[in-house]
Motif scaffolding. Structure first.
Motif, short mmCIF file in Angstrom:
data_model
loop_
_atom_site.label_atom_id
_atom_site.label_comp_id
_atom_site.label_asym_id
_atom_site.label_seq_id
_atom_site.Cartn_x
_atom_site.Cartn_y
_atom_site.Cartn_z
N LYS A 133 -8.77 -14.63 -10.21
CA LYS A 133 -8.03 -14.22 -11.41
C LYS A 133 -8.50 -12.86 -11.87
CE LYS A 133 -7.01 -15.60 -16.19
NZ LYS A 133 -7.35 -14.28 -16.73
N ASN A 185 -7.03 -10.17 -9.67
CA ASN A 185 -5.63 -9.89 -10.02
C ASN A 185 -5.53 -9.08 -11.31
OD1 ASN A 185 -3.96 -10.97 -8.01
ND2 ASN A 185 -4.17 -13.06 -8.80
N ASP A 186 -6.34 -9.46 -12.31
CA ASP A 186 -6.30 -8.76 -13.60
C ASP A 186 -6.75 -7.31 -13.46
OD1 ASP A 186 -5.42 -11.07 -14.74
OD2 ASP A 186 -7.37 -11.67 -15.56
N HIS A 225 -1.47 -7.84 -9.08
CA HIS A 225 -1.08 -8.95 -8.20
C HIS A 225 -0.75 -8.49 -6.77
CE1 HIS A 225 -1.03 -12.26 -11.09
NE2 HIS A 225 -0.65 -11.36 -12.00
N GLN A 226 -0.34 -7.26 -6.62
CA GLN A 226 -0.06 -6.76 -5.27
C GLN A 226 -1.34 -6.74 -4.44
OE1 GLN A 226 2.03 -3.04 -5.25
NE2 GLN A 226 2.26 -3.02 -3.01
N GLY A 259 -3.91 -8.64 -5.08
CA GLY A 259 -4.25 -10.05 -4.90
C GLY A 259 -3.52 -10.65 -3.70
N ASP A 260 -2.23 -10.33 -3.60
CA ASP A 260 -1.45 -10.81 -2.45
C ASP A 260 -2.02 -10.26 -1.14
OD1 ASP A 260 0.19 -12.16 -4.16
OD2 ASP A 260 1.86 -10.74 -4.05
#
Length: 545
Positions: A407, A410-411, A415-416, A418-419
């Motif tokens: 998390k 991502n923060d 999120h890109q 993270g992916d």
């Protein structure tokens, strides 16, 4: 045949009778086929419809109705190929091969027989029939050893069939080739088998005409120079043929062979009788190749008895039929090209549908982001590997793996990123996957790995390899409390299944092991063994740093 076990018991019984009786009780079989076709049309049962077309084609071919034969065989190929009814498709290709043979088109016939062999299920009688028919082509081109080989191979499958008619034909063919290649000892054994089969069929179908044994005996006794027995065999053959009320298409080549044998032996009167019995039917067959072969023998016979007026008439007829044959050959080529185009179009469409099905299956079982198996396929594979491990009493390992502080990653990075991290982890898991290691995305940032029949040491080595690969990537995660770079935590349970175990026990155990790692030492690996997980068990296992 594929899918026929899904039909009603009544339809299955009809199919059984048709497959067994089509050679003998054609009127009854045609009635049954008409009923099945009507049933199939009303119910939209295309599998059954393909079967009926294949058997109608078989019957109309024997009866010499070539227009109906071609109509049914083309419809049969389309439907049987679509429904993967291999044996009915093979019947259609076999029939097209026989038809091509009767037109003197041996290369086309061989191609159809190869299609029949490829289509048929490898243990079926139609597979055997295709082998026997292939042998006949080799006989025609003078390769009698190959002809005998294919006959013998075909016999293995025909002997298993409930319908003895194809075996009767094979034995007659094999005996004939054996006689003409001077393998007379082999021929005697086959003739004995042929006699038994023909007597059984004659007893079962007293109204049917059987000439196979008498024909073979003509060749055998002629080769053995036993003229009285040969003549007696011919008289039996001629008497049986005189009582036959069907088409002589299937007899045409045999009649030519017998005519040649008798002509060479000086039995002119017998030749005349045979030609008189069959002349009308064969000349009405509408197949120029068969007609020309018959006319050649008829001309030789008329020359032998010095009937020159008849010779002139037959020579004129021979010329006219030769012209017809050229036109007929063009029609045959066009028909076969059209059939091949239909086959190719059908196969292209089938291939497209299969590829689309594979794509849909991949979409249903592959995680779109990571391109490794998803939860649905994981559940299926987990049950499979558990069943195998339980059955063989070998160890099953299940590993739960997740990304630490995902998390926060991502923060911090979006999120890109993270992916992208999920894809990198998945690529490592894909690299280690093999027959004994299955990897999948479990959900979110969690992955599961199944290890089949592997020791603790081997599993830990793989787990440490995964962790080391990720550490080497040095993926920034500055808000992680474990490291400035991306790390993973891994919980594993490995043991031989007990009677009380289920797949869920392994997932639960691995998840508990992962939970302990996450709570006490993120970035570590914990392997446990017990099927039932409790705190005392967890306390007794140590975490690999």
């Amino acid at each position: 045949m594929k899918g026929f076990n899904l039909q009603t018991p009544e339809i299955q019984e009809q199919i059984r009778i048709i497959e067994k009786e089509y050679n003998a009780n054609r009127a009854d079989v045609k009635r049954r086929l008409a009923q099945l076709m009507d049933n199939a049309g009303k119910s939209g049962n295309s599998l059954l419809l393909g079967f009926t077309h294949a058997y109608f084609a078989r019957i109309y071919y024997v009866e010499g109705d070539m227009k109906k034969f071609l109509s049914h065989v083309r419809a049969g190929i389309r439907l049987t190929e679509i429904n993967e009814d291999k044996d009915s498709a093979s019947i259609c290709y076999n029939l097209l091969g026989v038809d091509a043979m009767n037109h003197g088109e041996y290369p086309i016939a061989l191609e159809y027989y190869e299609e029949a062999l490829n289509a048929a299920s490898s243990e079926s009688s139609v597979y055997g029939a295709a082998l026997v028919n292939t042998g006949h082509i080799y006989y025609e081109i003078g390769e009698i050893d190959k002809a005998l080989y294919y006959c013998k191979q075909g016999r293995k499958y025909l002997e298993k069939s409930d319908n003895p008619f194809p075996l009767l034909i094979e034995l007659a063919q094999e005996a004939t080739y054996s006689i003409w290649s001077k393998r007379l000892g082999m021929a005697r054994g086959i003739i004995a088998e042929l006699k038994v089969i023909e007597e059984q069929l004659q007893s079962r179908y007293p109204d049917e005409t059987f000439t196979d044994l008498s024909e073979v005996l003509i060749y055998y006794y002629d080769t053995m120079q036993q003229s009285e027995k040969r003549d007696a065999a011919f008289l039996d053959f001629a008497d049986a043929l005189s009582n036959y009320d069907g088409s002589y298409i299937d007899f045409a080549e045999n009649i030519n062979w017998i005519t040649d044998t008798l002509m060479n032996s000086g039995k002119t009167n017998f030749v005349g009788r045979l030609l008189n019995i069959t002349r009308k039917s064969i000349m009405k067959s509408g197949i120029p190749h068969i007609q020309l072969q018959f006319l050649e023998r008829d001309i030789k016979y008329q020359l032998r008895i010095k009937n020159h007026d008849e010779v002139h008439k037959l020579e004129s007829k021979y010329f006219r039929v030769s012209c017809l044959r050229n036109r007929e050959n063009l029609r045959i080529y066009k028909t076969n090209i059209s059939i091949h185009n239909d086959m190719n179009h059908l196969r292209e469409e089938t291939a497209r549908i299969e590829e689309e099905n594979r794509r849909l299956l991949r979409e249903a079982s592959i995680d779109p982001l990571t391109q490794i198996p998803n939860r649905a396929l994981l559940n299926e594979k987990a049950e499979y590997y558990f069943s195998m491990a339980d059955q063989n009493q070998v160890s099953l390992g299940v590993e739960m793996l997740d990304i630490d502080f995902f998390k926060e990653l991502n923060d911090t990075y979006g999120h890109q990123q993270g992916d992208h991290c999920l894809q990198l982890v998945a690529s490592i898991l894909k690299d280690i996957s093999c027959d004994r290691i299955f990897s999948a995305r479990y959900g979110g940032d969690e992955f599961m790995i199944i290890y089949y029949d592997m020791t603790d040491a081997d599993i830990l080595k793989k787990a440490e390899h995964i962790r080391e690969r990720i550490n080497q990537m040095k993926i920034p995660n500055i808000n992680s409390e474990t490291s400035d770079f991306l790390t993973i935590s891994q919980g594993i349970r490995n043991s031989v299944p007990r009677d009380s175990n289920r797949v869920w026990d392994y997932t639960y155990g691995a998840d508990n092991a992962l939970y302990k790692v996450k709570k006490t030492k993120k970035g570590g690996i914990l392997l446990i063994h017990n099927a039932v997980i409790d705190r005392s068990v967890l306390e007794n296992d140590s975490i690999n740093d």
